[in-house]
Design a protein around this motif. Structure first.
Motif, mmCIF file in Angstrom:
data_model
loop_
_atom_site.group_PDB
_atom_site.id
_atom_site.type_symbol
_atom_site.label_atom_id
_atom_site.label_comp_id
_atom_site.label_asym_id
_atom_site.label_seq_id
_atom_site.Cartn_x
_atom_site.Cartn_y
_atom_site.Cartn_z
ATOM 1 N N MET A 1 0.861 -1.185 0.000
ATOM 2 C CA MET A 1 0.000 0.000 0.000
ATOM 3 C C MET A 1 0.896 1.234 0.000
ATOM 4 O O MET A 1 1.953 1.230 0.592
ATOM 5 C CB MET A 1 -0.884 -0.016 1.243
ATOM 6 C CG MET A 1 -1.793 1.168 1.333
ATOM 7 S SD MET A 1 -3.189 0.814 2.399
ATOM 8 C CE MET A 1 -4.066 2.320 2.190
ATOM 9 N N LEU A 93 -2.627 -5.162 -9.097
ATOM 10 C CA LEU A 93 -2.799 -4.377 -7.881
ATOM 11 C C LEU A 93 -2.963 -2.914 -8.271
ATOM 12 O O LEU A 93 -2.521 -2.499 -9.352
ATOM 13 C CB LEU A 93 -1.568 -4.529 -6.982
ATOM 14 C CG LEU A 93 -1.351 -5.920 -6.395
ATOM 15 C CD1 LEU A 93 0.012 -5.996 -5.714
ATOM 16 C CD2 LEU A 93 -2.448 -6.274 -5.429
ATOM 17 N N PRO A 94 -3.579 -2.116 -7.412
ATOM 18 C CA PRO A 94 -3.609 -0.676 -7.698
ATOM 19 C C PRO A 94 -2.188 -0.154 -7.833
ATOM 20 O O PRO A 94 -1.250 -0.724 -7.269
ATOM 21 C CB PRO A 94 -4.310 -0.081 -6.472
ATOM 22 C CG PRO A 94 -5.150 -1.202 -5.943
ATOM 23 C CD PRO A 94 -4.331 -2.449 -6.209
ATOM 24 N N ASP A 96 1.334 1.867 -7.488
ATOM 25 C CA ASP A 96 2.042 2.404 -6.337
ATOM 26 C C ASP A 96 2.226 3.908 -6.522
ATOM 27 O O ASP A 96 1.737 4.484 -7.497
ATOM 28 C CB ASP A 96 3.381 1.693 -6.124
ATOM 29 C CG ASP A 96 4.321 1.820 -7.316
ATOM 30 O OD1 ASP A 96 4.172 2.765 -8.116
ATOM 31 O OD2 ASP A 96 5.212 0.970 -7.438
ATOM 32 N N GLU A 97 2.936 4.534 -5.604
ATOM 33 C CA GLU A 97 3.103 5.992 -5.644
ATOM 34 C C GLU A 97 3.754 6.463 -6.940
ATOM 35 O O GLU A 97 3.462 7.546 -7.425
ATOM 36 C CB GLU A 97 3.937 6.463 -4.455
ATOM 37 C CG GLU A 97 3.251 6.277 -3.129
ATOM 38 C CD GLU A 97 4.169 6.642 -1.984
ATOM 39 O OE1 GLU A 97 4.855 7.670 -2.077
ATOM 40 O OE2 GLU A 97 4.184 5.899 -0.997
ATOM 41 N N ALA A 157 -3.521 6.697 -6.805
ATOM 42 C CA ALA A 157 -3.031 5.413 -6.310
ATOM 43 C C ALA A 157 -3.627 5.086 -4.941
ATOM 44 O O ALA A 157 -4.117 3.978 -4.712
ATOM 45 C CB ALA A 157 -1.499 5.422 -6.239
ATOM 46 N N LEU A 158 -3.608 6.052 -4.040
ATOM 47 C CA LEU A 158 -4.156 5.827 -2.702
ATOM 48 C C LEU A 158 -5.660 5.562 -2.764
ATOM 49 O O LEU A 158 -6.170 4.662 -2.091
ATOM 50 C CB LEU A 158 -3.861 7.029 -1.805
ATOM 51 C CG LEU A 158 -4.290 6.910 -0.350
ATOM 52 C CD1 LEU A 158 -3.753 5.651 0.298
ATOM 53 C CD2 LEU A 158 -3.858 8.135 0.427
ATOM 54 N N TRP A 161 -6.392 1.968 -3.758
ATOM 55 C CA TRP A 161 -6.250 1.011 -2.661
ATOM 56 C C TRP A 161 -7.441 1.074 -1.717
ATOM 57 O O TRP A 161 -7.948 0.043 -1.255
ATOM 58 C CB TRP A 161 -4.953 1.286 -1.888
ATOM 59 C CG TRP A 161 -3.740 0.759 -2.591
ATOM 60 C CD1 TRP A 161 -2.869 1.470 -3.369
ATOM 61 C CD2 TRP A 161 -3.274 -0.588 -2.605
ATOM 62 N NE1 TRP A 161 -1.889 0.643 -3.854
ATOM 63 C CE2 TRP A 161 -2.098 -0.625 -3.399
ATOM 64 C CE3 TRP A 161 -3.718 -1.760 -2.018
ATOM 65 C CZ2 TRP A 161 -1.388 -1.797 -3.618
ATOM 66 C CZ3 TRP A 161 -2.997 -2.933 -2.245
ATOM 67 C CH2 TRP A 161 -1.852 -2.934 -3.032
ATOM 68 N N ARG A 164 -10.454 -0.501 -3.347
ATOM 69 C CA ARG A 164 -10.292 -1.962 -3.378
ATOM 70 C C ARG A 164 -10.687 -2.557 -2.026
ATOM 71 O O ARG A 164 -11.406 -3.545 -1.958
ATOM 72 C CB ARG A 164 -8.845 -2.303 -3.717
ATOM 73 C CG ARG A 164 -8.549 -3.784 -3.759
ATOM 74 C CD ARG A 164 -7.083 -3.997 -4.113
ATOM 75 N NE ARG A 164 -6.831 -5.380 -4.427
ATOM 76 C CZ ARG A 164 -5.905 -6.114 -3.814
ATOM 77 N NH1 ARG A 164 -5.165 -5.587 -2.870
ATOM 78 N NH2 ARG A 164 -5.721 -7.363 -4.168
ATOM 79 N N ALA A 165 -10.200 -1.953 -0.950
ATOM 80 C CA ALA A 165 -10.531 -2.451 0.389
ATOM 81 C C ALA A 165 -12.029 -2.329 0.663
ATOM 82 O O ALA A 165 -12.640 -3.234 1.242
ATOM 83 C CB ALA A 165 -9.734 -1.695 1.448
#
Length: 196
Positions: A1, A93-94, A96-97, A157-158, A161, A164-165
């Motif tokens: 994350m 995955l989503p 990253d930064e 990006a954040l 995530w 997704r959660a």
């Protein structure tokens, strides 16, 4: 994350600005879940199906407390008998930064809705309606550059995530548009103060 420090994660309708009508949203996929696995073999399947069943029970009941119920815990070993289908897939995955994208091997499993509902009913656990209200999420973020309100433009990006959660829990999230009116009413300081 992504390595952001979340100052506040507010998953509630807050009393900033005029009240807006909240509409229920039909959540799909309540009786299916995907969990990370290490391989595409029988051992990964046998380990993944009960974990996917747990994820479905939490999503349908609306709380992880359902897993503490002895009747539910005892039924986890019966997860394969409630299975409709499963398959392995490589899931992106989503980002990253830095915008990089990785993949993760997951087992995706679907379970019989009637069997899940019956288990929860017999265990005396609630079953949330599939029509769930969208939850406005105002999130104050401190990423080392100062406190600010999370926005789709600045933090894709954040947000990916977080979305997704939320999807894994069957929770429809709404993020503020942060147009001029909302930017004046929803300041990072106000969002952070709501936590106190």
């Amino acid at each position: 994350m992504p390595k952001f420090l979340l100052a506040v994660l507010l998953l509630a309708l807050a009393a900033v600005g005029p009240a807006q009508p909240v509409l229920a949203e039909a959540v799909t996929g309540l009786y299916e879940a995907s969990v990370p696995v290490q391989a595409q073999d029988d051992a990964a399947r046998d380990a993944g199906i009960p974990r996917a069943f747990q994820a479905v029970l939490v999503k349908v009941a609306g709380s992880r407390r359902v897993l503490q119920n002895p009747a539910v815990a005892g039924a986890l070993r019966e997860a394969p008998s409630r299975l409709v289908q499963f398959y392995f897939r490589s899931n992106p995955l989503p980002p990253d930064e830095a915008g990089g994208i990785a993949t993760e091997l997951r087992l995706h499993a679907s379970f019989q809705p009637a069997a899940v509902d019956d288990l929860l009913r017999r265990a005396g656990e609630p079953r949330l309606s599939p029509n769930r209200p969208g939850t406005i999420a105002w999130i104050a973020v401190d990423d080392g550059k100062g406190l600010r309100v999370l926005s789709r433009d600045a933090d894709p990006a954040l947000l990916a995530w977080i979305e997704r959660a939320a999807a894994e829990r069957g929770l429809p999230l709404l993020f503020p548009a942060m147009d001029l009116e909302e930017s004046l009413a929803v300041t990072p300081e106000r969002v952070a103060a709501l936590e106190e």
